[in-house]
Design a protein around this motif. Sequence first.
Motif, PDB file in Angstrom:
ATOM      1  N   LYS A 349      42.946 -29.496   3.353  1.00 12.13           N
ATOM      2  CA  LYS A 349      41.603 -29.055   3.762  1.00 12.13           C
ATOM      3  C   LYS A 349      40.530 -30.002   3.243  1.00 12.13           C
ATOM      4  O   LYS A 349      39.545 -30.273   3.939  1.00 12.13           O
ATOM      5  CB  LYS A 349      41.356 -27.631   3.270  1.00 12.13           C
ATOM      6  CG  LYS A 349      42.183 -26.577   3.994  1.00 12.13           C
ATOM      7  CD  LYS A 349      41.913 -25.192   3.432  1.00 12.13           C
ATOM      8  CE  LYS A 349      42.747 -24.137   4.143  1.00 12.13           C
ATOM      9  NZ  LYS A 349      42.524 -22.779   3.589  1.00 12.13           N
ATOM     10  N   GLN A 350      40.711 -30.508   2.023  1.00 11.77           N
ATOM     11  CA  GLN A 350      39.741 -31.457   1.470  1.00 11.77           C
ATOM     12  C   GLN A 350      39.690 -32.753   2.272  1.00 11.77           C
ATOM     13  O   GLN A 350      38.659 -33.416   2.326  1.00 11.77           O
ATOM     14  CB  GLN A 350      40.098 -31.775   0.016  1.00 11.77           C
ATOM     15  CG  GLN A 350      39.693 -30.695  -0.976  1.00 11.77           C
ATOM     16  CD  GLN A 350      39.894 -31.134  -2.411  1.00 11.77           C
ATOM     17  OE1 GLN A 350      40.463 -32.204  -2.688  1.00 11.77           O
ATOM     18  NE2 GLN A 350      39.435 -30.321  -3.356  1.00 11.77           N
ATOM     19  N   LYS A 351      40.803 -33.091   2.910  1.00 13.45           N
ATOM     20  CA  LYS A 351      40.861 -34.343   3.685  1.00 13.45           C
ATOM     21  C   LYS A 351      40.373 -34.163   5.121  1.00 13.45           C
ATOM     22  O   LYS A 351      40.445 -35.102   5.928  1.00 13.45           O
ATOM     23  CB  LYS A 351      42.287 -34.889   3.665  1.00 13.45           C
ATOM     24  CG  LYS A 351      42.751 -35.269   2.262  1.00 13.45           C
ATOM     25  CD  LYS A 351      44.163 -35.803   2.259  1.00 13.45           C
ATOM     26  CE  LYS A 351      44.653 -36.060   0.826  1.00 13.45           C
ATOM     27  NZ  LYS A 351      43.815 -37.036   0.109  1.00 13.45           N
ATOM     28  N   TYR A 434      39.719 -32.970  12.305  1.00 16.79           N
ATOM     29  CA  TYR A 434      38.682 -32.360  13.137  1.00 16.79           C
ATOM     30  C   TYR A 434      37.730 -31.444  12.378  1.00 16.79           C
ATOM     31  O   TYR A 434      36.689 -31.063  12.906  1.00 16.79           O
ATOM     32  CB  TYR A 434      39.331 -31.510  14.241  1.00 16.79           C
ATOM     33  CG  TYR A 434      40.254 -32.246  15.171  1.00 16.79           C
ATOM     34  CD1 TYR A 434      39.776 -33.188  16.078  1.00 16.79           C
ATOM     35  CD2 TYR A 434      41.613 -31.963  15.165  1.00 16.79           C
ATOM     36  CE1 TYR A 434      40.634 -33.836  16.940  1.00 16.79           C
ATOM     37  CE2 TYR A 434      42.478 -32.604  16.034  1.00 16.79           C
ATOM     38  CZ  TYR A 434      41.983 -33.548  16.917  1.00 16.79           C
ATOM     39  OH  TYR A 434      42.838 -34.179  17.775  1.00 16.79           O
ATOM     40  N   SER A 435      38.084 -31.010  11.203  1.00 18.28           N
ATOM     41  CA  SER A 435      37.331 -29.943  10.547  1.00 18.28           C
ATOM     42  C   SER A 435      35.875 -30.324  10.339  1.00 18.28           C
ATOM     43  O   SER A 435      35.554 -31.430   9.877  1.00 18.28           O
ATOM     44  CB  SER A 435      37.969 -29.610   9.196  1.00 18.28           C
ATOM     45  OG  SER A 435      37.265 -28.575   8.566  1.00 18.28           O
ATOM     46  N   ARG A 436      34.976 -29.374  10.676  1.00 14.54           N
ATOM     47  CA  ARG A 436      33.539 -29.591  10.504  1.00 14.54           C
ATOM     48  C   ARG A 436      33.007 -28.938   9.244  1.00 14.54           C
ATOM     49  O   ARG A 436      31.814 -28.962   8.980  1.00 14.54           O
ATOM     50  CB  ARG A 436      32.792 -29.051  11.726  1.00 14.54           C
ATOM     51  CG  ARG A 436      33.055 -29.837  13.003  1.00 14.54           C
ATOM     52  CD  ARG A 436      32.421 -29.202  14.215  1.00 14.54           C
ATOM     53  NE  ARG A 436      33.062 -27.935  14.549  1.00 14.54           N
ATOM     54  CZ  ARG A 436      32.712 -27.174  15.596  1.00 14.54           C
ATOM     55  NH1 ARG A 436      31.700 -27.549  16.362  1.00 14.54           N
ATOM     56  NH2 ARG A 436      33.344 -26.044  15.833  1.00 14.54           N
ATOM     57  N   LYS A 437      33.901 -28.333   8.468  1.00 12.61           N
ATOM     58  CA  LYS A 437      33.478 -27.709   7.217  1.00 12.61           C
ATOM     59  C   LYS A 437      33.190 -28.786   6.179  1.00 12.61           C
ATOM     60  O   LYS A 437      33.816 -29.856   6.189  1.00 12.61           O
ATOM     61  CB  LYS A 437      34.573 -26.778   6.698  1.00 12.61           C
ATOM     62  CG  LYS A 437      34.811 -25.555   7.567  1.00 12.61           C
ATOM     63  CD  LYS A 437      35.892 -24.665   6.961  1.00 12.61           C
ATOM     64  CE  LYS A 437      36.114 -23.425   7.819  1.00 12.61           C
ATOM     65  NZ  LYS A 437      37.173 -22.550   7.249  1.00 12.61           N
ATOM     66  N   PRO A 438      32.275 -28.505   5.268  1.00  8.55           N
ATOM     67  CA  PRO A 438      31.994 -29.482   4.195  1.00  8.55           C
ATOM     68  C   PRO A 438      33.250 -29.743   3.373  1.00  8.55           C
ATOM     69  O   PRO A 438      33.965 -28.815   2.985  1.00  8.55           O
ATOM     70  CB  PRO A 438      30.913 -28.785   3.357  1.00  8.55           C
ATOM     71  CG  PRO A 438      30.312 -27.777   4.261  1.00  8.55           C
ATOM     72  CD  PRO A 438      31.386 -27.324   5.190  1.00  8.55           C
TER      73      PRO A 438
END
Length: 446
Positions: A349-351, A434-438
């Motif tokens: 998730k961090q990546k 793709y993640s748009r989360k910080p």
Amino acid sequence: MLISSDKPDSSTNGYSHYDFIPSTKEKSHKNGFSHPVKNGSIPTYAQVQTPPKELKEEFEETPYLIVLTIYLCYAVLMVFGYLRDFMRKSGLEKNFMAKELNREVSTLDIHVDLEKQVAEFLGVEDSIIIGMGFATNSTTIPSLVSKGCLIFSDELNHASLVLGCRLSGAKIRVFKHNNMKDLEKQIQSAIIEGQPRSHRPWKKIIIIVEGIYSMEGTIVNLPALIDLKKKYKCYLYVDEAHSIGAIGPRGRGVVDYFGCDPNDVDILMGTFSKSFGAAGGYIAGSRNTIDHIRVYCYNFMYATSMSAVVAKQIYTSMQIVMGKDGTNEGLKRINQLQRNTHYFRQKLKQKGFIIYGNEDSPVVPLMLFFPSKIAAFVRHLLKHGIATVGVGFPATSLTTARARFCISAAHTKEMLDEALSVVETAGRLIMVDYSRKPRSQENVIY
């Protein structure tokens, strides 16, 4: 000078046209095409049919002396059978040969011991073992429900569950994934309306779910399911193929994870190919239910038994998980798997990757979305020594292709860091972060 001929002028090739006209005195035969059978024609099957061949068979009764001898031999063997059973029950003899036990071929003492241990491990009365995991679902469900029964199946259930439901002949209704509100609404409607046309009450209503969903990594909401089951008098079937030995304080699956009573689940199913490093599956529950399945499950009755070597492997592995080997190795591995799962998920998730499922699930789906990116992602990882599974349509919907990682207790932090580095490189190369989360920069504690 003209050469005279005795034949009439109307002759052709030596035959008169009158030769082809049957006389009124002679009955013409038909050859199936409304043409008279005459000279030069092919005879029909009826014309060349040969007379039936006479069958000669012999029979002689078995001599009385031989009959008497055979029955005496059976009587002696029956006496020795009772003696053998007595010796085995008293512990004077151990069975290392195959025997029949409600099964077509070969049951050994190790199979009986394994079934008892599985029941003890799960905290239920009895269990049976089957040599193939897929067939455990597909052949057991038809022995539990039939025409006039109703199945509520999660929309993301495994193919083996789907096949078992279809083979059963029962009515199938699909509810939204892990959505208890949608399930309750459908149960209420089914009870009110009854069976189609006749509107009679359903013979049985059974809810079929998975403990951990193999492609989503989600964990079933078992407490809510048990409440619904009790409220509407339904049966509950839980497939723990990916959860048994993987979650829960004692590694005993989703029931252990939520701290529920195993007797509140009517059918507990699981496989031995994940946490126990073997093959096959089990069905566990009350003694009456298991006795019924022993008689009516096709795979248990007509398939060969699990290999004795495989059964011994499962038996030993389960003893380690239960701590019966005199060590705490099983508990250490369960805790190690939990740490590995949390660490790997947080790092992905961090990546910037989109990860599905529950934080405690060792099944980790990394979303690729485009089917065309599956092969590129998997090949890049394989080139660097990382094995993963690419999953696309029809195992998933057309727009939700993914790569699935399965975390093991045998993985070390160094192994996970190396895999994460390769995954990060592949993600940037084919652009699947793709993640748009910080993106958090906090240090993930292992």
